[in-house]
Every structure is written in structure tokens, then in C-alpha cells.
Scaffold this active site. Structure first.
Site, short mmCIF file in Angstrom:
data_model
loop_
_atom_site.label_atom_id
_atom_site.label_comp_id
_atom_site.label_asym_id
_atom_site.label_seq_id
_atom_site.Cartn_x
_atom_site.Cartn_y
_atom_site.Cartn_z
N TRP A 101 77.65 11.34 10.73
CA TRP A 101 76.41 11.78 9.46
C TRP A 101 75.41 11.02 9.47
O TRP A 101 74.26 11.64 9.24
CB TRP A 101 77.44 11.60 8.30
CG TRP A 101 78.32 13.07 8.45
CD1 TRP A 101 79.71 13.34 8.72
CD2 TRP A 101 78.00 14.50 8.39
NE1 TRP A 101 79.92 14.36 8.87
CE2 TRP A 101 79.22 15.23 8.62
CE3 TRP A 101 76.65 15.14 7.78
CZ2 TRP A 101 79.30 16.70 8.44
CZ3 TRP A 101 76.85 16.67 7.82
CH2 TRP A 101 77.82 17.25 8.04
N ASP A 124 73.69 9.15 1.47
CA ASP A 124 74.53 10.34 1.55
C ASP A 124 75.99 9.88 1.16
O ASP A 124 76.68 9.08 1.76
CB ASP A 124 74.68 10.46 2.99
CG ASP A 124 75.42 11.87 3.18
OD1 ASP A 124 76.05 12.33 2.21
OD2 ASP A 124 75.49 12.32 4.34
N LYS A 129 83.78 18.36 -0.90
CA LYS A 129 84.97 17.25 -1.01
C LYS A 129 85.71 16.97 -2.26
O LYS A 129 86.52 17.12 -2.30
CB LYS A 129 84.49 16.04 -0.12
CG LYS A 129 84.16 16.11 1.24
CD LYS A 129 82.81 16.54 1.51
CE LYS A 129 82.33 16.41 3.07
NZ LYS A 129 83.14 17.14 4.20
#
Lengths: 359, 359
Positions: free
Chosen positions: A101, A171, A195
Site C-alpha cells: 500500500w 495511511d 475495515k
């Protein structure tokens, strides 16, 4: 039967949240309408919006220096929205690459600036968090970007360093609300909600107010943090139902005892699973112990030809979505807030039984 | 009691859709999980995604030349995303300004190009659709932009002109799925879902495939139509639950008889309401008859001091969200697909009674 769902996201939600959403679907609290049908300007939705913002602030202990923005587009969109909002007159930003990511974040930022890789752990296979003395920081960076939990690689920062004047941008998609964070250390934090916070289609951004004046002229106004902040996340129509669900999740978290208690549970769940992996020669996780994610636990079988049999047997026991990300292979158990200890116990029981069968 | 909800959006949904969503909330079709909890890569969600895309194509009779994209950010975000995707090497685009929303589109496009106002009906108060001979088109325009239903002003295009080679781009947010459209006439169409398609947080984009190669390098990849198309609207995590609701709405529309039948009903509903307004000196709608929206019907009272009393009385009868947009004042009845004729009848009965009381 409800499954134990180990999906990396969109992911399991607390049953109480789903039950309340079902109960209120046709008529929210006597309003005569579903939350889905409410004008975002009306008093009913406004109360939902303000409660969600307030509960996020309370749970994360967000200081008054920082604003909370409710946006759209997920982490991948924010990978562009971050440089569009923070570069100002600068042309360089530093990226700490610790997995899939953060790698994507760095690549996207190249559209807007010299996105400098301050350090990458790719060579070792993304199994650790590099210490600050490895970070080759640029003196003229607009910000330093990290991904504090790598969903694919299962690498989590235990803490982040204090960087002085340069804003730290994180992030936090896949561990937001799973543990207390020292928000004051960050210039900005962002994450998709799918999530731990709620459902796909909502992005939570937390940004220090003094950084709101650095947007590039080419930033779309719907994604300009200052515009979003000035309009209390209602510049464009917000994803109202996703915000409602996030609000229900926050209320559930508060009933559980807040982030300190949820962190305690997450530590216990992760410990049980990693111990099961480590005490067996049949299962393996490559991540260095101090960098292991509490949220996303990738593991492999010594005999990879048994992967399909493992997944089939798991499904029969109601243990679903355990297949690993294609770039890593093997299995991945995502054990977010909504996964109860009983789910992890069912998983480790199955892992032990499966290993015994193979012997 | 369920209200008749005249909100301009987010707006009323068919009761059957809400009921099915409530019924399936904890366990979608025996999968052991809520739609909210499904991985977007799993086979359960994939079937929902494909069905929604297929039903949108079928309902709108979208030709094979055009792609359907499921995105985020709403109409306001698309106001930037359109020029970011369509300017290519050109530096000019033409805007037809017929109300509040097309005005916003033109202003946003100024960030990226010379967004030329080809014609504006502002001087007359946004009460008409200008004929093609009034449009001052630029020879070098990358596209011509229109808003075919102005939600605030209640102005709707009955049809759009054929423009030859220059792509016509339409914001169809507030009348998408309310009537058949000749999609082949358009280079691109877009709209937020929160009026006729579903809930806030989903944007539907329809774009001619040969236009996918014109994006600017500064376009965020999550909003680059080509990238979204190549990944079947799964480049970033799609707003899965909003897409599920859109799919349920599409199935409901098909059960009603599709867009031809829904258009017939929408014509009848709008006619009843406009006739009630026109035959009274107490109510007024300023829009020219051939440009009146079937979806959004603004109206004023001759005695504006009675506005609050009108709204209070309406609410007592379960007629909600009738307050007009602040820029226009008075009232606005949005009568989207999900508003039954019985709701419009209840409104006109109330209007007639309210007028009589004032006499």
C-alpha cells in the site's frame, strides 16, 4: 449461520450494528423514513452526522488542532488527494515504503511531485518496519508519508517517530480505531472505512488545521480538504448511509469500553494466532515479531499444495475469506475489531486439527 | 407511519427495496454474511456487481459503444473529473448554463481549462432550455456540457441536440432512470445515485469507449475513467453496499415495466402537480411549460408569509421535505420514481385544502 469472516475489507461488522441497521431500515426513530432517504441538510441526518463526527473525535481523542473530514474514494483516491492538498509551493515529498500500500501511495504521488523513496524494505520482502535512522529524509519535503498498517504484508508500526516540523502523513486504513493513536504526532491521517470503521465508500481524513492552506490549484474542490472542512463534510452530498453505519460502529466501540479495551482484545487475539503459527513447523509468518500486524495475519503452509484443502475445510467450519492476497499467496486472517476472540479460537482449533491430519 | 418524502436527494426509495435490504441485512442469500461484509473480490459480491451493471445497461438500453462506470464523489466531484478525463490536448470546453448545477460545473471546469459559457439563461431566472441556435459553440471545444435536469430550478431538457463530432457531456443526476434516453447521442453522462438510482456515495458514469484516451496526466488514477473501466469499476474498493441498493432499485424498476412505464407514471404525476399549480392564483411555478422538470417541481405561494404554515401543515399530514432550495425559496416537490401517484395526490389535496383555508 453467521460465518467467521476473515476478509481484509470490506470486512465483518459487529452483529449488533447490523441488527440495529436492519431494525431501523424502514423507519429511523419514528422519522417515517429510512436513513437512506434523508436529505443530508435535514435535522434528522444532521444529528447522525454530528454524532458520528463527535464519536470519532472522542474515541481517537483527537485534539482541537485537528479536523475530521468525511470523504469518498478510499485510500487509493487519497494517494492523489494527499499531494494535491499538501504540496503547496514544494515539489518533493518523502515516502517510507513498507509494503504494497505505501508503494502504491508513492507511485500515485509521482503524478504531482518528486515522490522520493526515503526507505524501502522491498529487498527483504516487506517484513519489517525500518528504524528512523534508515529514513533518508529530504530537507525540502512537503511531508513524510507512511502506511502504519500494511494490509497485504501484515506489517504494523508499533509507533511513529516525531519528525519535528515536517508533517507526518499516515495511511491508517486497516488499523484505524483498533488502538489509541497519538494524533498530535501527525499532520494528516486517512483511511477507507471498510475495515474497522464501517462500510466501503467512506474515507475518514484527520488533518491538522494549519495544513489546510496548501492545496494546489488543480485539486478538485470536492477533494480539497479546506473546502470539505469549511462545509463540515457537506460540500458535496456525503455518503450518508455509510456515515450512519460508522456512527453505529462508534457507538458499539464505546459500549465495548473504547479503544483501550479494544486494543487489549486485539492484542490477545493476535497473540493467540501468532503463537499457533510460531509453535508449528507447518505454518509460517515471515514478518519480524516487533512489526507484526494485529489486524492482518498472513501465513503459509509448509506444503503449499494443501492450500486449497485448507481453505475448503475452513469454509466447511464457517471460517471464510481466508485466502491470501495474490501478491503474497498462502492465507491471510484479518482479525479486525468485529472479529471476536471466539472466531480466532475457532480458527486456531481448525489450524491445529488440519496440521494433525497432515501428519 | 411512512411519510411521503419529497426530498430532492438523498430521496425516497421504493418500500420493497428497503424491505429486502432489511430482510437480507444479517445474511445475504444464505452466504452467512451481510452484503456490507463481503470482500469486493469474492464471488458473492461479484454477482451483485455484475447484476447491477447489467441491469443498468438493460434499463437504459446502453449501446455497446459505451461503458458504465461505478464511481464515488457525486456530481460535484465529476465536475472536475469530466475535464480531467476529456480535455486531452485541448484547452477549451463549452458549457450550457441553465441553472444552479450547470453553473457549478462550469465554475469547477475553470480550474482546468477555458470553460466557455456557450449560453446562459441566468438573465431570465433559469426558467427555460435555450434552443440550439442560441448556443455559441467553440470550434475547438473538447466537449459541450449540459445539465439535462436542474434539480434546484426545476428545468429539464425534453431532448438534446445532435452535435456532430464534439462529444456532448450531460449531468443527468436528478433524472437518470426516470425516462428512456438516447445514450448514443452522448459522449458521456454522469450522475449521483441519490435521486432515482439509490443512495448517496455512488456515482454512475456512462462514457463512450473511444473517449477513454483523453485524460490529463494530473487526473488521480482512482478517477481516471480508463483505469476504472479497465478494472470493471474495482480499481479502488467500490461502494459495495450502495451498488447493492442500486441493483435492488434496478430490479424494482424492471418489475414495474422498465423506463417506458416509469416515464408514463412520471408524466402523469408531474401533470397532476403542475395542473394544480397552474389553475390557482395562489401557487406559481415560473418555468416555461416545455422546460418543466418531471422530477423537481419548485413552487411559491402568492403570500410568502404563509410558507412556514404550509410546511407545518404538510408535515402534519406526513408530506415531508417540501421546503424549497434556499437560492429559489418557496417549496419544492421532488417526485422521483419512488414517489407513488398516491403521494402526489395527497400533496395536491393538501394544496387545495390549504388554499381554501387562506381564502
Amino acid at each position: 449461520m453467521r460465518a467467521y469472516n476473515f476478509s481484509a475489507g470490506p470486512a465483518a461488522l459487529p452483529l449488533e450494528v447490523l441488527q440495529q441497521a436492519a431494525d431501523e431500515m424502514l423507519d429511523w426513530q419514528g422519522s417515517g423514513m429510512s436513513v437512506m432517504e434523508m436529505s443530508h441538510r435535514g435535522r434528522e441526518y444532521t444529528s447522525i452526522h454530528e454524532a458520528a463526527l463527535g464519536d470519532l473525535r472522542e474515541l481517537l481523542a483527537i485534539p482541537s488542532s485537528h479536523r475530521v473530514l468525511l470523504m469518498q474514494g478510499g485510500g487509493l483516491a487519497e494517494n492523489a488527494i494527499v499531494p494535491l492538498n499538501l504540496l503547496g509551493a514544494r515539489r518533493r515529498a518523502d515516502y517510507v515504503v513498507t509494503g504494497s500500500w505505501s508503494g502504491k501511495s508513492q507511485k500515485e504521488a509521482l503524478r504531482y511531485c518528486d515522490a522520493h523513496v526515503a526507505v524501502s524494505t522491498a529487498a527483504g520482502g516487506f517484513v519489517r518496519v525500518p528504524s528512523l535512522d534508515e529514513w533518508q529524509l529530504s530537507p525540502d519535503a512537503a511531508y513524510v508519508h507512511v502506511c502504519t498498517n500494511e494490509t497485504v504484508n501484515g506489517v504494523e508500526f508499533a509507533e511513529v517517530p516525531a519528525l519535528g516540523d515536517v508533517p507526518l502523513v499516515a495511511d491508517i486504513s486497516s488499523h484505524m480505531l483498533s488502538r489509541p493513536l497519538d494524533i498530535a504526532r501527525y499532520g494528516a491521517l486517512y483511511g477507507g472505512a471498510q475495515k474497522n470503521v464501517g462500510i466501503a465508500g467512506l474515507t475518514v481524513v484527520i488533518v491538522r488545521e494549519d495544513l489546510l492552506d496548501r492545496a494546489l490549484a488543480i485539486c478538485p474542490s470536492a477533494f480539497e480538504w479546506k473546502t470539505v472542512a469549511q462545509n463540515n463534510s457537506m460540500y458535496n452530498t456525503p455518503p450518508t448511509y455509510a456515515i450512519y453505519i460508522a456512527g453505529l460502529v462508534c457507538q458499539w466501540l464505546k459500549r465495548q469500553g473504547g479503544l483501550a479495551e479494544i486494543e487489549r482484545r486485539n492484542i490477545a487475539k493476535a497473540r493467540l494466532l501468532y503463537e499457533t503459527i510460531d509453535r508449528s513447523a507447518f505454518y509460517a509468518n515471515p514478518v519480524q515479531p516487533d512489526a507484526r500486524s494485529r489486524m492482518n495475519v498472513p501465513f503459509t503452509l509448509a506444503d503449499e499444495s494443501r492450500n486449497a484443502a485448507f481453505l475448503d475445510g475452513a469454509r466447511e467450519r464457517g471460517l471464510t475469506q481466508l485466502k491470501g492476497h495474490k501478491s503474497v499467496g498462502g492465507m491471510r486472517a484479518s482479525i479486525y475489531n468485529a472479529m471476536p476472540m471466539a472466531g480466532v479460537e475457532a480458527l486456531v482449533d481448525y489450524m491445529t486439527a488440519f496440521e494433525r491430519e497432515q501428519a
